[in-house]
Design a protein around this motif. Structure first.
Motif, mmCIF file in Angstrom:
data_model
loop_
_atom_site.group_PDB
_atom_site.id
_atom_site.type_symbol
_atom_site.label_atom_id
_atom_site.label_comp_id
_atom_site.label_asym_id
_atom_site.label_seq_id
_atom_site.Cartn_x
_atom_site.Cartn_y
_atom_site.Cartn_z
ATOM 1 N N MET A 138 0.583 -1.143 0.178
ATOM 2 C CA MET A 138 -0.257 0.282 -0.028
ATOM 3 C C MET A 138 0.613 1.076 -0.097
ATOM 4 S SD MET A 138 -2.586 0.975 2.508
ATOM 5 C CE MET A 138 -2.852 2.159 3.443
ATOM 6 N N SER A 139 0.248 2.517 -1.019
ATOM 7 C CA SER A 139 0.922 3.911 -0.768
ATOM 8 C C SER A 139 1.113 4.513 0.210
ATOM 9 C CB SER A 139 0.611 4.445 -1.565
ATOM 10 O OG SER A 139 1.137 3.506 -3.103
ATOM 11 N N GLU A 140 1.693 5.248 1.203
ATOM 12 C CA GLU A 140 2.185 5.608 2.349
ATOM 13 C C GLU A 140 1.754 7.164 1.321
ATOM 14 O OE1 GLU A 140 3.824 5.307 5.179
ATOM 15 O OE2 GLU A 140 4.123 3.348 5.317
ATOM 16 N N ILE A 141 2.098 7.518 0.804
ATOM 17 C CA ILE A 141 2.211 8.469 -0.181
ATOM 18 C C ILE A 141 1.025 8.864 -1.527
ATOM 19 C CG2 ILE A 141 2.876 10.980 -1.206
ATOM 20 C CD1 ILE A 141 4.214 10.446 1.594
ATOM 21 N N ASP A 170 6.348 9.162 -2.995
ATOM 22 C CA ASP A 170 5.741 7.750 -2.709
ATOM 23 C C ASP A 170 7.234 6.631 -3.136
ATOM 24 O OD1 ASP A 170 4.071 5.572 -1.329
ATOM 25 O OD2 ASP A 170 4.021 4.861 -3.038
ATOM 26 N N VAL A 171 7.713 6.820 -4.350
ATOM 27 C CA VAL A 171 8.931 6.131 -4.552
ATOM 28 C C VAL A 171 9.931 6.703 -3.189
ATOM 29 C CG1 VAL A 171 11.102 6.377 -6.421
ATOM 30 C CG2 VAL A 171 9.148 5.813 -6.612
ATOM 31 N N ILE A 172 9.983 8.014 -3.690
ATOM 32 C CA ILE A 172 11.411 8.335 -2.148
ATOM 33 C C ILE A 172 11.013 8.074 -1.137
ATOM 34 C CG2 ILE A 172 11.625 10.208 -0.904
ATOM 35 C CD1 ILE A 172 10.832 12.096 -3.398
ATOM 36 N N VAL A 173 9.694 7.205 -0.473
ATOM 37 C CA VAL A 173 9.452 6.921 0.671
ATOM 38 C C VAL A 173 9.887 5.670 0.935
ATOM 39 C CG1 VAL A 173 8.173 6.469 2.801
ATOM 40 C CG2 VAL A 173 7.493 8.544 1.344
ATOM 41 N N ASP A 174 9.631 5.270 0.236
ATOM 42 C CA ASP A 174 10.154 3.600 -0.774
ATOM 43 C C ASP A 174 11.880 3.388 -0.435
ATOM 44 O OD1 ASP A 174 7.360 2.382 -0.686
ATOM 45 O OD2 ASP A 174 7.170 2.375 -2.584
ATOM 46 N N SER A 175 12.094 4.167 -1.099
ATOM 47 C CA SER A 175 13.960 4.670 -0.831
ATOM 48 C C SER A 175 14.319 4.102 -0.038
ATOM 49 C CB SER A 175 14.360 5.344 -2.249
ATOM 50 O OG SER A 175 13.689 5.229 -2.977
ATOM 51 N N ILE A 176 13.285 5.420 0.832
ATOM 52 C CA ILE A 176 14.325 5.745 2.805
ATOM 53 C C ILE A 176 14.008 4.487 3.615
ATOM 54 C CG2 ILE A 176 13.176 7.364 4.518
ATOM 55 C CD1 ILE A 176 13.447 9.386 2.412
ATOM 56 N N LYS A 177 12.772 3.518 3.129
ATOM 57 C CA LYS A 177 12.363 2.603 3.627
ATOM 58 C C LYS A 177 13.253 1.194 3.738
ATOM 59 C CE LYS A 177 7.563 2.509 4.877
ATOM 60 N NZ LYS A 177 6.544 1.855 4.238
ATOM 61 N N THR A 178 14.187 1.337 2.272
ATOM 62 C CA THR A 178 14.996 0.288 1.504
ATOM 63 C C THR A 178 16.420 0.561 2.399
ATOM 64 O OG1 THR A 178 13.655 -0.342 -0.205
ATOM 65 C CG2 THR A 178 16.393 -0.862 -0.465
ATOM 66 N N VAL A 179 16.607 2.047 2.512
ATOM 67 C CA VAL A 179 17.567 1.833 3.442
ATOM 68 C C VAL A 179 17.702 2.228 4.603
ATOM 69 C CG1 VAL A 179 19.252 4.172 3.969
ATOM 70 C CG2 VAL A 179 18.552 3.461 1.309
ATOM 71 N N SER A 180 16.870 2.638 5.152
ATOM 72 C CA SER A 180 16.978 2.248 6.432
ATOM 73 C C SER A 180 17.218 0.887 7.384
ATOM 74 C CB SER A 180 15.607 2.631 7.219
ATOM 75 O OG SER A 180 15.419 4.037 6.643
ATOM 76 N N GLU A 181 16.348 -0.320 5.895
ATOM 77 C CA GLU A 181 16.098 -1.712 6.569
ATOM 78 C C GLU A 181 18.085 -1.673 6.218
ATOM 79 O OE1 GLU A 181 14.086 -3.095 3.832
ATOM 80 O OE2 GLU A 181 11.280 -2.212 5.266
ATOM 81 N N VAL A 182 18.280 -1.768 5.627
ATOM 82 C CA VAL A 182 19.480 -2.143 5.082
ATOM 83 C C VAL A 182 20.709 -1.883 6.225
ATOM 84 C CG1 VAL A 182 21.554 -2.008 3.745
ATOM 85 C CG2 VAL A 182 19.595 -2.727 3.014
ATOM 86 N N ALA A 183 20.391 -0.381 6.670
ATOM 87 C CA ALA A 183 21.609 0.312 7.058
ATOM 88 C C ALA A 183 21.473 -0.586 8.225
ATOM 89 C CB ALA A 183 21.492 1.523 7.348
ATOM 90 N N GLY A 184 22.519 -0.599 9.669
ATOM 91 C CA GLY A 184 22.025 -1.106 10.791
ATOM 92 C C GLY A 184 23.299 -0.228 11.406
ATOM 93 N N ASP A 185 23.408 -1.119 13.112
ATOM 94 C CA ASP A 185 23.455 -0.271 14.273
ATOM 95 C C ASP A 185 24.974 -0.160 13.691
ATOM 96 O OD1 ASP A 185 21.272 -0.129 15.621
ATOM 97 O OD2 ASP A 185 21.703 -2.072 16.549
ATOM 98 N N ASP A 186 25.744 -0.357 13.460
ATOM 99 C CA ASP A 186 27.265 -0.605 12.724
ATOM 100 C C ASP A 186 27.578 0.609 11.437
ATOM 101 O OD1 ASP A 186 26.306 -2.455 10.998
ATOM 102 O OD2 ASP A 186 28.017 -3.259 10.386
#
Length: 98
Positions: A1-4, A33-49
């Protein structure tokens, strides 16, 4: 589902007093919506390290030392002025004041 969605963009446009056509609303909703999805993807990959960063290349202060140098004399500065008076540039008044 689209966030935006189109309605969210229309609401934000109204709040910002920005007029947008139906086509602009649809296009903006898709792009955001593409921007929000891209940020989500980066956030999932970026860990605490992975440290947070605002720039991919480390930046350092590149300012030079503030060292006074040679300056113009008053006469030199005014030498190219179209009009001068009392050692100052003379310009047309822009306000109705004396």
């Amino acid at each position: 589902m689209s966030e935006i969605n189109r309605e969210a963009v229309a609401h934000l446009a109204r709040l910002a007093h920005i007029e947008m056509t139906a086509e602009e609303l649809d296009k903006m909703a898709g792009e955001l919506d593409v921007i929000v999805d891209s940020i989500k993807t980066v956030s999932e990959v970026a860990g605490d390290d992975v440290p947070a960063t605002s720039h991919p290349i480390p930046l350092a202060n590149v300012f030079r030392e503030d060292v006074p140098g040679a300056t113009l004399t008053n006469e030199q500065a005014l030498s190219g002025a179209p009009d001068a008076e009392d050692g100052r540039f003379k310009v047309p008044a822009i306000l109705d004041e004396e």
